[in-house]
Design a protein around this motif. Structure first.
Motif, PDB file in Angstrom:
ATOM      1  N   GLU A 159       0.827  -1.206   0.000  1.00  0.00           N
ATOM      2  CA  GLU A 159       0.000   0.000   0.000  1.00  0.00           C
ATOM      3  C   GLU A 159       0.860   1.254   0.000  1.00  0.00           C
ATOM      4  OE1 GLU A 159      -3.270   1.953   3.013  1.00  0.00           O
ATOM      5  OE2 GLU A 159      -3.388  -0.216   2.628  1.00  0.00           O
ATOM      6  N   GLY A 169      -5.054   2.885  -0.439  1.00  0.00           N
ATOM      7  CA  GLY A 169      -5.821   2.027   0.443  1.00  0.00           C
ATOM      8  C   GLY A 169      -7.063   1.476  -0.226  1.00  0.00           C
ATOM      9  N   ALA A 183      -5.932  -1.181  -2.738  1.00  0.00           N
ATOM     10  CA  ALA A 183      -5.455  -2.397  -2.088  1.00  0.00           C
ATOM     11  C   ALA A 183      -6.577  -3.203  -1.453  1.00  0.00           C
ATOM     12  CB  ALA A 183      -4.408  -2.044  -1.025  1.00  0.00           C
ATOM     13  N   GLY A 216      -1.164  -4.390   4.411  1.00  0.00           N
ATOM     14  CA  GLY A 216      -0.670  -3.432   3.427  1.00  0.00           C
ATOM     15  C   GLY A 216       0.154  -4.038   2.330  1.00  0.00           C
TER      16      GLY A 216
END
Length: 556
Positions: free
Chosen positions: A322, A511, A514, A549
Motif C-alpha cells: 500500500e 488504500g 489495495a 498493506g
C-alpha cells in the motif's frame, strides 16, 4: 452526485460535436473547448472531494442496466485523481495551443480540426479512467488512438506522417493484443466487468491467471512505453506540434500505467508479478536514460527521459504494498505535470532559439531569462533535487522498497538513484549548452547584423519574438503561451508546497486500490450476479494477505 460521472465523457463529446459544426468560427470553438474542459475539471474536483469524504466509489449504471449486463462507470479516489490532473493539464495545454494558433495564424494546427479532435481525445482519456469493465476501457483507448493520430499528423509534413504511421501501427498492434486478452478473459470467466472478474478470477487455476495477466500486461506495456516495447515513442512524439507533444508525453503513457495498477490490484492480486516487473522496471529506467544522454535534440532527450521515468512507476507497482502504491500514484501525478510543463517550455525554446538542437542553441539565458527560469525549475524537479516533488516521489518509492527488502529491490533502488542523477546530468547539459553558453560559441554563429536581416520588420521593431522557418515564415510567441507554461510550472511547484496533503490523498487512494472488496461491494451492493457475496467483503475486510498493506503474491 452520480449525474456528474457520465458528464466527464459527455461534455467533451458534445463539445467536440459543436466545435466541428462551428469550424468557420474559431473564436467560438476556442470558447467552447475551454468551457468544456473547465466544466470537466470542476466536476472531477467535486467527485474527488465526494469519494474522498465517503471512502466509497461512486457507481453509475448507464441506462439503468444492472451489471454485468450493462455498462458501469466507477469513480474512486484513484480514477478521480487521474481525471482531475488530466483535465488540468489538458486545459493548460489548450490555452498554450490557442496562444500558438493566434501567433501562427493557425498555419500548422488548423483550428477547425484541432479543437474537436482534442476534445475527443479528452473524452477517451476520461472514459478509460472511469470505465468499470475492460471492454469500455478498450473503447477509451481506441478513442485516444483515433484522436491522437489526427493530432500527431497536423500540418501534414513528411516527418509527421511517417511518425504517425509508426505510431498507428504500434498502437493497433497493442489494441489487438488488448482485445485478444479481453476475449480470453471473457472465455475463461464469462464477464468483462472488473468487479465481477475480481471474484471469478480467483476461481481459475493460477497458471490460467498468469496467462491472462501476461496477455493484458503486454498490451498495456506498449501503451505505457515499457522497455523493450518503448522503441516507438522517441521517434513519434518529437515530430508533433509542441502542444500535442506535451499532451502525449504527459498523459497518454500514464493511461497504460493506470490500467496496469487497476488490473493488477483488482484482478490479478494472486499472480506473482514482483520479479518480472522489477526487472522490466529497472531496464526501462536504465535504457531510457542512457538513450537520453546520447541525444542532441531536446525533444528526443525528453522523450527518452519519459520512457526512463515510467520505470519508477513500474517499480512501485512491482513492490505491491500500500505504501508503494501511494508513492506510485503521487509520482504519476508529479510526472504528468512536470513532463507536460517541460515540453511546453521546449516549445518556447524552439521559438526563441530557432531550434531544439543543443548544438545550435546558445545565449538563451540573456535572450529569454524567464524561459530559462522555467526550464531550470522543471529540470531540477524532474532530476529529483530536494525539495522538489521529483525527489519526494522517488524517496517515497525507495522507502517502500526498503520496507520490502530483497536483493532485487536493493538493485532497483540503486538503479533508480543512478537514473535520477543521469537525468539531472542530461538536463543540466541542455541548460549549459542552450542557456549558459554564449551565443558566439555556437558553431556556425552569425553576427547580430546577419540575424537581423533574416528577421521580419515586426521583430526588428521589437514587437514580437519569432522563429524564422525554412520557408521564411516567422513564428512568434504570445502571452498566452508563456502564461500557460508558467501556470503549469507553478502547479508542479504546488506538488512540493502541498506535498503532505497530496501524499496523504495518494495513500488513501492506495488504500482503496489495495482493498478490492470496497470496489466490488460498490458495484454489487447485494452480492454478485451469480448469487454469491463478494469474497472478502462480508465483514468489510480486505482479501487475505492484504490486511497488512502488502499485495498477496506481489511483494518480493
Amino acid at each position: 452526485m452520480n449525474a456528474l460521472v457520465p458528464l466527464l465523457v459527455i461534455i467533451p463529446l458534445v463539445g467536440a460535436a459543436i466545435t466541428l459544426i462551428l469550424g468557420r468560427y474559431p473564436r467560438l470553438q476556442i470558447a467552447i473547448s475551454v468551457s468544456a474542459l473547465t466544466a470537466v475539471t470542476a466536476a472531477a474536483a467535486v467527485l474527488l472531494t465526494a469519494v474522498d469524504e465517503t471512502s466509497r466509489p461512486i457507481v453509475v449504471k448507464v441506462g439503468g442496466w444492472e451489471p454485468p449486463f450493462g455498462i458501469v462507470l466507477v469513480v474512486d479516489r484513484l480514477s478521480a485523481i487521474m481525471v482531475v490532473v488530466s483535465a488540468l493539464m489538458l486545459l493548460g495545454v489548450l490555452i498554450f495551443a490557442v496562444g500558438q494558433g493566434l501567433a501562427d495564424r493557425d498555419r500548422d494546427t488548423p483550428v477547425s480540426i484541432f479543437h474537436p479532435t482534442y476534445l475527443i481525445l479528452a473524452a477517451g482519456l476520461f472514459g478509460a479512467f472511469i470505465a468499470g469493465d475492460l471492454f469500455n476501457m478498450y473503447v477509451g483507448f481506441e478513442m485516444l488512438l483515433a484522436a491522437s493520430y489526427v493530432l500527431l499528423t497536423l500540418g501534414g509534413t513528411g516527418s509527421r506522417i511517417r511518425a504517425g504511421v509508426t505510431y498507428v501501427v504500434v498502437s493497433l498492434v497493442s489494441s489487438l493484443l488488448f482485445l485478444g486478452a479481453i476475449a480470453l478473459i471473457y472465455g475463461a470467466t464469462g464477464t468483462v466487468t472488473m468487479a465481477l472478474l475480481s471474484e471469478r478470477m480467483r476461481d481459475l487455476p493460477l497458471d490460467i491467471q498468469m496467462i491472462l495477466c501476461a496477455a493484458l500486461l503486454v498490451g498495456f506495456a506498449v501503451k505505457a512505453a515499457v522497455f523493450p516495447l518503448s522503441f516507438w515513442l522517441p521517434d513519434s512524439y518529437p515530430t508533433a506540434p509542441a502542444p500535442v507533444t506535451a499532451v502525449f508525453a504527459g498523459l497518454l503513457t500514464k493511461v497504460g500505467v493506470y490500467a496496469v495498477i487497476r488490473t493488477d490490484k483488482l484482478l490479478f492480486f494472486d499472480v506473482p508479478l514482483a520479479v518480472p516487473l522489477l526487472i522490466v522496471g529497472g531496464l526501462t529506467m536504465v535504457i531510457g536514460i542512457l538513450g537520453a544522454i546520447a541525444q542532441a535534440d531536446v525533444k528526443r532527450l525528453l522523450s527518452f527521459t519519459l520512457v526512463s521515468h515510467i520505470g519508477y512507476m513500474i517499480f512501485g507497482v512491482a513492490i505491491g504494498t500500500e505504501l508503494a502504491t501511494g508513492a506510485t500514484i503521487y509520482y504519476i501525478v508529479h510526472h504528468i505535470m512536470v513532463q507536460t510543463a517541460l515540453f511546453l517550455v521546449v516549445g518556447l525554446i524552439e521559438r526563441v532559439g530557432h531550434s531544439t538542437s543543443i548544438t545550435r542553441l546558445g545565449g538563451l539565458l540573456k535572450k529569454a531569462p524567464f524561459v530559462a527560469i522555467l526550464f531550470f525549475l522543471g529540470a531540477l524537479n524532474l532530476g529529483g533535487i530536494p525539495p522538489f516533488s521529483g525527489f519526494l516521489g522517488k524517496l517515497g518509492l525507495f522507502e517502500a522498497g526498503a520496507a520490502s527488502p530483497s536483493p532485487l529491490v536493493y538493485v532497483m533502488i540503486g538503479a533508480g538513484t543512478v537514473t535520477s542523477l543521469l537525468t539531472l546530468y542530461a538536463l543540466m547539459r541542455v541548460w549549459n549548452m542552450a542557456f549558459w553558453r554564449p551565443k558566439e560559441d555556437v558553431e556556425g554563429y552569425e553576427s547580430p547584423l546577419m540575424e537581423s536581416l533574416q528577421e521580419s520588420p515586426e521583430q526588428q521593431n521589437g514587437s514580437a519574438t519569432g522563429v524564422a522557418t525554412a520557408t521564411g515564415t516567422t513564428l512568434s510567441t504570445s502571452k498566452l503561451m508563456v502564461g500557460a507554461t508558467t501556470g503549469l510550472v507553478t502547479l508542479t511547484l504546488c506538488l512540493t508546497v502541498f506535498a503532505g496533503p497530496l501524499f496523504d490523498l495518494a495513500q488513501r487512494a492506495a488504500g482503496n486500490v489495495a482493498t478490492p472488496s470496497n470496489y466490488v461491494d460498490s458495484v454489487f451492493p447485494k452480492g454478485s450476479s451469480d448469487g454469491t457475496a463478494p469474497k472478502g467483503s462480508s465483514d468489510g475486510t480486505a482479501p487475505e494477505g492484504s490486511s497488512d498493506g502488502t499485495a498477496p503474491g506481489g511483494a518480493p
